[in-house]
Design an enzyme around this catalytic site. Structure first.
Site, PDB file in Angstrom:
ATOM      1  N   HIS A  81      36.206  45.577  42.822  1.00  0.00           N
ATOM      2  CA  HIS A  81      37.401  45.825  43.255  1.00  0.00           C
ATOM      3  C   HIS A  81      38.503  45.218  41.990  1.00  0.00           C
ATOM      4  CE1 HIS A  81      37.872  46.714  48.213  1.00  0.00           C
ATOM      5  NE2 HIS A  81      36.299  46.988  47.415  1.00  0.00           N
ATOM      6  N   GLU A  94      41.433  44.749  42.147  1.00  0.00           N
ATOM      7  CA  GLU A  94      42.274  43.346  42.533  1.00  0.00           C
ATOM      8  C   GLU A  94      41.447  41.982  42.153  1.00  0.00           C
ATOM      9  OE1 GLU A  94      43.266  46.479  44.961  1.00  0.00           O
ATOM     10  OE2 GLU A  94      42.187  46.496  43.956  1.00  0.00           O
ATOM     11  N   CYS A 121      43.750  46.999  49.517  1.00  0.00           N
ATOM     12  CA  CYS A 121      42.548  46.778  50.917  1.00  0.00           C
ATOM     13  C   CYS A 121      43.237  45.876  51.539  1.00  0.00           C
ATOM     14  CB  CYS A 121      41.287  47.061  50.540  1.00  0.00           C
ATOM     15  SG  CYS A 121      40.493  45.677  49.773  1.00  0.00           S
ATOM     16  N   CYS A 149      41.311  42.386  49.134  1.00  0.00           N
ATOM     17  CA  CYS A 149      42.525  42.620  48.367  1.00  0.00           C
ATOM     18  C   CYS A 149      43.764  41.637  47.941  1.00  0.00           C
ATOM     19  CB  CYS A 149      42.370  43.750  47.136  1.00  0.00           C
ATOM     20  SG  CYS A 149      40.691  44.337  46.652  1.00  0.00           S
TER      21      CYS A 149
END
Length: 173
Positions: free
Chosen positions: A56, A58, A87, A90
């Site tokens: 992801h 992040e 999410c 993260c």
């Protein structure tokens, strides 16, 4: 035209990073990690390219920053700007790496992020401040355009497949 706040300026940098992911066919989510008013790391979604569930935006930015600072624990004052509400994975990484503030643009529409709940859960000896809706329109637009385009493409592929199947059916006499 209204002047941009400091937070909006950094969020627009995250939008630029998201566009890099878009160019590679990834979901356009971007993140920048800021320390002492400078972007020290950035990342965009790379799940398709790397075939990793954890790739992801992040996570990419946090990992780069940790390498830059030679520590899993980021220095006090680090801020993460991400175009979509993080999410749970993260947000957990933000807490674990000791990110002081998380700014996000667009809200996760399905309500699955639990961002505020995780930030307030006091799971670690660290508190992270979370502020949402920064440059929300710009962040939401890139995501909305991407998913609209993806749905239109899928609909067209489905239509073409149906036509192909129908053309291969035996003709009645």
């Amino acid at each position: 035209m209204a002047r941009r706040t400091r937070e909006e300026k950094f969020m627009l940098k995250a939008v630029q990073v998201a566009r890099r992911g878009l160019e590679q066919g990834e979901v356009p989510i971007g993140a920048v990690l800021v320390y002492q008013d400078k972007v020290v790391a950035s990342g965009y979604n790379r799940r398709l390219k790397l075939q990793l569930a954890s790739a992801h935006a992040e996570m990419m930015a946090i990992d780069k920053a940790c390498k830059k600072f030679h520590s899993w624990r980021l220095p006090e004052g680090c801020e993460l700007y991400v175009t979509l509400e993080p999410c749970p994975m993260c947000m957990g990484a933000c807490l674990n790496a000791r990110v002081d503030k998380v700014y996000f643009g667009a809200y996760e529409q399905k309500g699955r992020s639990l961002t505020a709940e995780l930030a307030e859960a006091n799971l670690l000896n660290h508190k992270t401040t979370v502020i949402g809706g920064v440059a929300e329109r710009e962040c939401a637009e890139i995501l909305t355009a991407f998913f609209s385009s993806m749905r239109a493409k899928q609909k067209e592929e489905k239509r073409l497949k149906k036509e192909e199947m129908e053309s291969n059916l035996p003709k009645e006499i």
